[in-house]
Design a protein around this motif. Structure first.
Motif, PDB file in Angstrom:
ATOM      1  N   TYR A  33       2.441  -4.083  -4.347  1.00  0.00           N
ATOM      2  CA  TYR A  33       1.886  -5.108  -3.464  1.00  0.00           C
ATOM      3  C   TYR A  33       1.535  -6.368  -4.263  1.00  0.00           C
ATOM      4  O   TYR A  33       1.653  -7.479  -3.738  1.00  0.00           O
ATOM      5  N   SER A  34       1.109  -6.177  -5.496  1.00  0.00           N
ATOM      6  CA  SER A  34       0.835  -7.343  -6.349  1.00  0.00           C
ATOM      7  C   SER A  34       0.828  -6.925  -7.805  1.00  0.00           C
ATOM      8  O   SER A  34       0.464  -5.793  -8.150  1.00  0.00           O
ATOM      9  N   SER A  77       5.846  -9.435   0.946  1.00  0.00           N
ATOM     10  CA  SER A  77       4.552  -8.880   0.545  1.00  0.00           C
ATOM     11  C   SER A  77       4.633  -7.585  -0.261  1.00  0.00           C
ATOM     12  O   SER A  77       3.603  -7.083  -0.725  1.00  0.00           O
ATOM     13  N   SER A  78       5.835  -7.030  -0.450  1.00  0.00           N
ATOM     14  CA  SER A  78       5.935  -5.782  -1.202  1.00  0.00           C
ATOM     15  C   SER A  78       7.325  -5.601  -1.789  1.00  0.00           C
ATOM     16  O   SER A  78       8.308  -6.191  -1.309  1.00  0.00           O
ATOM     17  N   ARG A  86      -2.113   4.956  -2.878  1.00  0.00           N
ATOM     18  CA  ARG A  86      -2.351   3.548  -3.198  1.00  0.00           C
ATOM     19  C   ARG A  86      -3.479   3.418  -4.205  1.00  0.00           C
ATOM     20  O   ARG A  86      -4.486   4.129  -4.118  1.00  0.00           O
ATOM     21  N   LYS A 145       5.700   1.449  -4.736  1.00  0.00           N
ATOM     22  CA  LYS A 145       5.658   0.289  -3.849  1.00  0.00           C
ATOM     23  C   LYS A 145       4.615  -0.675  -4.395  1.00  0.00           C
ATOM     24  O   LYS A 145       3.419  -0.352  -4.457  1.00  0.00           O
TER      25      LYS A 145
END
Length: 249
Positions: free
Chosen positions: A203-204, A61-62, A147, A201
């Protein structure tokens, strides 16, 4: 004649009805999380005598990446993250013809900019065995700490002058070749300080767009109907002119 027009209008109405009844034809390609045999790996300058330090961790997922560029200004320094989408074969390149935006969901610290590079196959230039001969499309992306979700138009990507110079490419060869994407690369921004660690980082990473194929088909059919209507009108007028020109008994 009136019957012909009624039939043409009815056909046009059916075509438009079917078009508007179709669901939106959205194009979506997930760059990350990975799929279809894609891979991701980090790189640095150690093989060329550099001292940049990189760490990388991948989960389902990451993808976490951190780098500190070498502090010695007498040496070039680089690092980055590379997502290989092609599996090394031209037939496997991602077709981004309909892509109009790229969307990133990521977390960052220690940097306020990254370079996003999209490498595409250019049949006039690319040698598959030489990665830098793939056409470079690049965009500087500003970041904030923490984020964030960032979306930006794909049309803003450009081929930098240095790529033409480094690869000795004629600047008239400027087609983007958006339909043949092989790799996506993430690199530090132009002004990233040496000796300062930054972390990312992901995530998508998603490429999105809307296909115009259905609209193109509708326009082609409507053009065909217009040609038929004009041709029928011309034929009808010519028949009337011939009748008027006939001598009366």
């Amino acid at each position: 004649m009136a019957k012909t027009y009624i039939i043409i209008v009815a056909i046009a109405a059916v075509i438009l009805g079917v078009y508007f009844a179709l669901p939106d034809r959205h194009f979506v390609d997930s760059v990350f999380p990975l799929h279809d045999g894609a891979s991701v790996f980090e790189y640095d300058d150690k093989a060329d005598g550099g001292s940049s330090e990189v760490t990388f961790a991948l989960t389902d997922s990451s993808a976490s990446f951190s780098c500190m560029l070498g502090a010695d200004t007498a040496k070039s320094a680089w690092c980055g993250l590379l997502l290989d989408l092609s599996q090394g074969e031209e037939a496997e390149y991602r077709n981004w013809t309909f892509v109009d935006s790229l969307i990133f969901e990521l977390e960052s610290s220690g940097t306020d900019e990254i370079l996003v590079k999209v490498w595409t196959f250019d049949p006039d230039v690319t040698d598959i065995s030489k990665p830098r001969t793939f056409r470079l499309l690049m965009k500087e992306i500003p970041l904030t700490k923490g984020r964030q979700r960032i979306a930006f138009p794909f049309e803003q990507f450009y081929t930098p002058d240095f790529w033409y110079d480094d690869e000795h490419v004629d600047r008239t060869l400027n087609r983007r070749h958006q339909e043949t994407v092989a790799r996506v690369e993430i690199a530090p921004g132009w002004n990233q300080p040496r000796g300062k660690k930054f972390s990312l980082k992901f995530y998508s990473i998603t490429a999105k767009g809307v296909s115009n194929f259905a609209f193109g088909v509708v326009m082609f059919l409507m053009l065909g109907l217009m040609i038929v209507a004009i041709g029928r009108t011309h034929s009808y007028n010519k028949e009337n002119e011939n009748k008027k020109a006939e001598p009366k008994a």
